[in-house]
Design a protein around this motif. Structure first.
Motif, short mmCIF file in Angstrom:
data_model
loop_
_atom_site.label_atom_id
_atom_site.label_comp_id
_atom_site.label_asym_id
_atom_site.label_seq_id
_atom_site.Cartn_x
_atom_site.Cartn_y
_atom_site.Cartn_z
N ARG A 9 -6.14 7.81 0.47
CA ARG A 9 -5.45 6.52 0.34
C ARG A 9 -5.75 5.70 1.59
O ARG A 9 -5.52 6.14 2.71
CB ARG A 9 -3.94 6.75 0.20
CG ARG A 9 -3.53 7.24 -1.18
CD ARG A 9 -2.14 7.87 -1.17
NE ARG A 9 -1.20 7.21 -0.30
CZ ARG A 9 -0.15 6.49 -0.73
NH1 ARG A 9 0.02 6.29 -2.02
NH2 ARG A 9 0.70 5.97 0.12
N TRP A 10 -6.25 4.50 1.38
CA TRP A 10 -6.63 3.64 2.49
C TRP A 10 -5.65 2.49 2.63
O TRP A 10 -5.24 1.88 1.63
CB TRP A 10 -8.04 3.08 2.27
CG TRP A 10 -9.11 4.13 2.36
CD1 TRP A 10 -9.58 4.92 1.35
CD2 TRP A 10 -9.84 4.51 3.53
NE1 TRP A 10 -10.55 5.77 1.81
CE2 TRP A 10 -10.74 5.52 3.15
CE3 TRP A 10 -9.84 4.08 4.85
CZ2 TRP A 10 -11.62 6.13 4.04
CZ3 TRP A 10 -10.71 4.67 5.75
CH2 TRP A 10 -11.59 5.68 5.35
N LEU A 11 -5.25 2.19 3.85
CA LEU A 11 -4.46 1.01 4.17
C LEU A 11 -5.40 -0.04 4.77
O LEU A 11 -6.30 0.29 5.55
CB LEU A 11 -3.35 1.34 5.16
CG LEU A 11 -2.39 2.48 4.79
CD1 LEU A 11 -1.34 2.66 5.88
CD2 LEU A 11 -1.72 2.19 3.45
N ASN A 27 -7.03 5.73 6.96
CA ASN A 27 -6.41 6.66 6.02
C ASN A 27 -5.58 7.70 6.76
O ASN A 27 -5.50 7.69 7.99
CB ASN A 27 -7.45 7.32 5.11
CG ASN A 27 -8.43 8.19 5.88
OD1 ASN A 27 -8.17 8.62 7.01
ND2 ASN A 27 -9.58 8.49 5.27
N CYS A 69 -5.52 1.94 -2.62
CA CYS A 69 -4.92 1.27 -1.46
C CYS A 69 -3.48 0.86 -1.80
O CYS A 69 -3.27 -0.05 -2.60
CB CYS A 69 -5.74 0.03 -1.10
SG CYS A 69 -5.09 -0.90 0.28
N LEU A 71 -1.34 -0.52 0.24
CA LEU A 71 -0.81 -1.59 1.08
C LEU A 71 -1.94 -2.39 1.72
O LEU A 71 -2.89 -1.82 2.28
CB LEU A 71 0.07 -0.99 2.19
CG LEU A 71 0.65 -1.95 3.22
CD1 LEU A 71 1.71 -2.83 2.57
CD2 LEU A 71 1.24 -1.19 4.39
N GLY A 244 -1.56 -2.00 -5.27
CA GLY A 244 -0.54 -1.79 -4.26
C GLY A 244 0.26 -3.05 -3.96
O GLY A 244 0.39 -3.95 -4.80
N VAL A 492 -2.33 -3.82 10.19
CA VAL A 492 -2.19 -2.56 9.48
C VAL A 492 -1.18 -1.63 10.16
O VAL A 492 -0.65 -0.71 9.54
CB VAL A 492 -3.56 -1.86 9.33
CG1 VAL A 492 -3.98 -1.15 10.58
CG2 VAL A 492 -3.58 -0.91 8.14
N VAL A 536 7.13 1.52 1.46
CA VAL A 536 6.17 1.78 2.52
C VAL A 536 6.85 2.03 3.86
O VAL A 536 6.17 2.30 4.86
CB VAL A 536 5.17 0.61 2.66
CG1 VAL A 536 4.33 0.47 1.41
CG2 VAL A 536 5.90 -0.70 2.96
N ARG A 610 7.30 1.96 9.59
CA ARG A 610 6.27 2.64 8.81
C ARG A 610 5.71 3.83 9.58
O ARG A 610 5.94 3.97 10.79
CB ARG A 610 5.15 1.66 8.48
CG ARG A 610 5.57 0.52 7.56
CD ARG A 610 4.53 -0.57 7.51
NE ARG A 610 3.21 -0.02 7.25
CZ ARG A 610 2.09 -0.63 7.59
NH1 ARG A 610 2.10 -1.79 8.22
NH2 ARG A 610 0.92 -0.06 7.32
#
Length: 701
Positions: A9-11, A27, A69, A71, A244, A492, A536, A610
C-alpha cells in the motif's frame, strides 16, 4: 521492483509549485520514491503526470498504484494564485446595515503607513455589490433588530442579476449568536442553490469586525475556484482507479478533507509551503535538532519559517495580497527569491533581483524554452554552482551558453562589467535578500538565529544556505536527503488537523472556568464532526490555547494551556498566565506580572495522529568520501575561479566527511559547501554542514 513492493500500500504526497510538481510515495516497508515533473496551468494535469511517473519508477501500472493507495495528501497553490492574481469569483457581501464599508475602513491605517504612494488595494467586492441588511445583535448576542428576510432576498436577487457567483455574509456579533447568518444561508439556498456561500460565523467566529469580514470575503473569493479544482482533481483520480481518500494540506500545518478544504479555502492559502515546515519538524525530531529555521527556495519564491522545540510557530497576523486573513497559519514569510527570479536594472541604473519570476514557462534562459532574461538559476550555472549536465540528476539539460548570454546582454553590458562579475553581483543581492527574510521571522519575532539550525530545502536552497548561515552567525546547516521534494514529504507525513476558534472576553482574575471548559468541549465536538469518520488516524490529540493580552493592549499572543486532562483548572490557568508573561517579554522586551491580563479567544486543535513515516538509521561507513568524487570544476566563490571537487551525493555514505570548498550533486538539488565549511552525511543521509564562524559576524555581534 520486488513483487512484495508492487503489492504494498502506497501513500502519496503531492506538492504543486510554480515551476515543478513534486511527489513522494512511501509504503509500510519504508521505501521512498520521489519524482519531479513540470507544473501545468491545470494543476491536476501535472499531478496525474507525476503519479504516472511514480508508477513507472516503482514498476507497476498507474491504476494498480492508485487502487492500492489509501491516501493522497495534496499541497496546492490554487487558492493562493487565485488571490494573488485577482482572478477569483464575483463576490457579493451581505452585512449589517451601515457597515458595508468596513472592508475599506480596514483598521484605520495602511499596511505601509509612511508610503504616500501606496494605492488602495484591489477591490475583491466593489461597493455596488456590498449590501447592508436590516438586522442587529448586541454584544451578548441578543436580538435588537430582527433579520429582515425580505431585504435579504431582494439583495440576493440584485446580486445574482449583477453576476455574483459567491456571497460572503458577515453580521455584527454573529460570532456570539450565528442565528441570523445561518438563516440567511437557508434563504439563499432555497432560491439560488448553486450560489457559493461563506458565513463569518463559520469561517472566523471571533471578535474584531474587520478581520472577520476580510477573511470571509477572501474565503468567498477563492472558494469557487478551489472547489472546482478539487472536484475536477478527485474525478480525474477516480477515473484513474483511485479508491482512497484525498486530503489537502492546510496553512496551519495539518490536513483536511476535500469537502472541508473546498468550503474553507482561506485555510489553504499557505497549503504549499506549510508542507515543508511540517517535514522539517519531522526531520528535526529524527536528527536531534529541535530548534530550526527552514528556508525553502523553489522556482518562484523563498519561504522562511521558525520551528521551536519541534513546534512550528503560528500566527494570525497574516496579510495576503493586501487582505487580512486572521486564521491561524504557520508563520511563513515569503519573498520573491526563487531560482526563477529575474535580475534587472531599474530606471536609476541600480541592479535589482525579483520579485518577478520566469516561472516554468518559459523558465530561466538556460532551460532553452524561450526565456531570455537572466535568473538566479542562470547565475548559478555561470558561477559553476550548477552542473548543466546534472540538473534533476541528468533528467534535464541546461544550456550554459544561453545563461551567459542572458546575464551579459541584460546586466553585464549595460553596467560595463564582465559576465562573471555581473553574475556574482546578482548572487550577492539575492543572498542579502534571503538573509533579510530570515531576520524578519527571527530577530523581529524575538528569536536569536544563532540558536537555531538552518534547514535548507527546495531545489535551490542548498546552493545559497551556507552564505545565509555565515551572514547570520548560524553554526549548522541541514540539507535533508529529500530536500528537492520536501513539501511533498511533509504532505505525506502530516497529521489530520482541525482548528476551532471562539471568543470569550474575560479578565483572567474573573474567568469562568466552567464556561471555558464547556466552550472547549463544544469546540472539540465541532472539530470531530469536521474531521468525519476518517480511518487514517491512529489516535487523536486535543490541544487548547488562550489568546491573551495585558488589559489596554490592542494585540494578543497565543499561549498553550498547560493541562494534561480534559479540564482547565485554576492551577492550569496560573501556569498559563506565567507562560504569557514570559512570551510577552521575549516578543516585546517587556512584562509586568502586576498588570491585569485578559483572555480574548479560545483556540482548540484536534489532531488526528497518523502512523509515523519509517526512516531507518544507517551505520556510518567511514569518513573518506573519495569513492564518491566524480571530478572537479572551477567555481566562483569570491569573484575568482577556484578548482573545486565535485561529489555524487547518491554515492556518499553515512559518516562521510566533505571538507569545503566542494560541490555535492544530488538528484533535484546541488549542495554548495563553501570554503571553510565541513559537511557530514548523517545516519539518515542528511547532509549536515558545520559553518565557519568569523569574529564579529552574526546577529547581535
Amino acid at each position: 521492483m520486488e513483487k512484495a513492493q508492487q503489492q504494498a500500500r502506497w501513500l502519496l504526497g503531492v506538492d504543486v509549485g510554480g515551476t515543478f510538481t513534486d511527489l513522494v510515495a512511501t509504503n509500510e516497508d519504508g521505501v521512498l520514491v520521489a519524482v519531479k515533473t513540470p507544473s501545468t496551468p491545470d494543476q491536476s494535469e501535472g499531478m496525474i503526470n507525476g503519479i504516472f511517473k511514480v508508477a513507472d519508477r516503482i514498476g507497476i501500472d498507474p491504476a494498480v498504484l492508485l487502487a492500492q493507495c489509501p491516501l493522497i495528501v495534496h499541497g496546492t497553490t490554487v487558492a493562493t494564485n487565485t488571490l494573488l492574481e485577482y482572478r477569483g469569483a464575483t463576490v457579493g457581501l451581505l452585512t449589517t446595515q451601515g457597515f458595508r464599508d468596513e472592508i475599506e475602513f480596514r483598521r484605520g491605517y495602511k499596511e505601509s503607513v509612511f508610503s504616500p504612494r501606496l494605492e488602495a488595494p484591489y477591490q475583491l467586492v466593489p461597493r455596488r455589490l456590498r449590501h447592508g441588511i436590516p438586522e442587529r445583535l448586541d454584544a451578548a448576542g441578543a436580538v435588537i433588530v430582527p433579520l429582515d428576510e425580505a431585504a435579504v432576498l431582494n439583495s440576493v436577487r440584485e446580486l445574482v442579476a449583477e453576476g455574483v457567483q459567491s456571497i460572503a455574509v458577515c453580521f455584527l456579533f454573529s460570532f456570539v449568536n450565528p442565528a441570523h447568518e445561518l438563516r440567511v444561508r437557508e434563504l439563499i439556498k432555497e432560491e439560488f442553490p448553486e450560489i457559493s456561500i461563506s458565513l463569518s460565523c463559520e469561517v472566523l467566529p471571533q471578535i474584531r469586525e474587520f478581520e472577520r469580514v476580510s477573511t470571509t470575503i477572501v474565503n468567498a473569493y477563492t472558494g469557487p475556484s478551489m472547489q472546482l479544482y478539487l472536484d475536477k482533481l478527485e474525478n480525474r483520480l477516480r477515473e484513474q482507479g483511485f479508491a482512497g481518500e484525498l486530503f489537502v494540506m492546510q496553512s496551519g500545518g495539518g490536513v483536511q478533507s476535500v469537502e472541508q478544504s473546498g468550503r474553507f479555502s482561506a485555510g489553504c492559502l499557505l497549503s504549499g509551503p506549510a508542507g515543508g515546515v511540517t517535514a522539517a519538524a519531522f526531520i528535526g525530531e529524527k536528527a536531534g535538532y529541535p530548534n530550526m529555521i527552514t528556508v525553502d527556495m523553489g522556482g518562484t519564491s523563498y519561504d522562511v519559517a521558525v520551528i521551536e522545540q519541534l513546534q512550528p510557530t503560528v500566527t494570525t497576523e497574516n496579510w495576503i495580497s493586501r487582505y487580512r486573513v486572521a486564521l491561524p497559519m504557520l508563520d511563513i514569510h515569503t519573498v520573491g527569491a526563487g531560482g526563477g527570479s529575474i535580475a534587472w536594472i531599474d530606471s536609476g541604473g541600480a541592479l535589482q533581483v525579483g520579485p518577478r519570476s520566469a516561472g516554468s514557462n518559459p523558465g530561466p534562459a538556460c532551460y532553452g524554452k524561450g526565456g531570455t532574461e537572466p535568473t538566479i538559476t542562470d547565475v548559478n550555472v555561470v558561477l559553476g554552482y550548477l552542473n548543466p549536465d546534472h540538473f534533476l540528476g541528468g533528467e534535464m539539460k541546461l544550456d550554459r551558453g544561453l545563461a551567459e548570454q542572458a546575464v551579459a546582454r541584460h546586466i553585464a553590458e549595460p553596467l560595463g562589467i564582465s559576465t562573471v562579475d555581473a553574475a556574482y553581483a546578482i548572487s550577492q543581492i539575492i543572498n542579502s535578500n534571503m538573509s533579510n527574510a530570515i531576520h524578519y521571522v527571527t530577530t523581529q519575532r524575538g528569536f536569536d538565529p544563532r540558536q537555531f539550525a538552518l534547514v535548507a530545502v527546495g531545489g535551490a536552497g542548498a546552493v545559497h544556505a551556507g552564505k545565509q548561515a555565515e551572514d547570520l552567525g548560524i553554526n549548522t546547516v541541514i540539507v535533508p536527503s529529500l530536500a528537492p521534494v520536501f513539501c511533498a514529504l511533509g504532505d505525506v507525513a502530516a497529521n489530520l488537523k482541525v482548528t476551532e476558534l471562539r471568543t470569550r472576553f474575560q479578565r483572567v482574575d474573573q474567568v469562568d472556568l466552567d464556561g471555558v471548559n464547556a466552550d472547549f468541549d463544544k469546540m472539540e465536538a465541532s472539530a470531530r464532526t469536521k474531521l468525519g469518520k476518517q480511518d487514517v488516524a491512529r489516535h487523536y490529540e486535543t490541544r487548547r490555547y488562550f489568546d491573551m493580552r495585558y488589559v489596554g493592549e490592542v494585540h494578543e499572543v497565543t499561549i498553550p494551556v498547560r493541562s494534561r486532562t480534559r479540564k482547565v483548572t485554576a492551577l492550569n490557568l496560573e501556569a498559563t498566565l506565567a507562560d504569557f508573561h514570559t512570551l510577552h517579554e521575549r516578543l516585546y522586551a517587556h512584562k509586568d506580572a502586576s498588570q491585569q491580563v485578559e483572555i480574548l479567544n479560545l483556540r482548540l486543535d484536534l489532531i488526528g495522529v497518523r502512523d509515523r513515516l519509517r526512516f531507518d538509521e544507517q551505520p556510518f561507513d567511514g569518513e573518506d568520501p573519495l569513492e564518491a568524487q566524480t571530478g572537479s570544476r572551477p567555481v566562483y566563490f569570491d569573484g575568482s575561479p577556484q578548482d573545486t571537487p565535485v561529489y555524487d551525493g547518491e554515492q556518499l555514505m553515512p559518516g562521510n566527511l566533505v571538507v569545503g570548498p566542494a560541490i555535492i550533486e544530488q538528484w533535484g538539488t546541488t549542495i554548495v559547501v563553501y570554503p571553510g565549511h565541513e559537511a557530514l552525511i548523517d545516519a539518515y543521509r542528511n547532509c549536515v554542514i558545520e559553518v565557519k564562524r568569523e569574529t564579529g559576524k552574526g546577529w547581535g555581534a
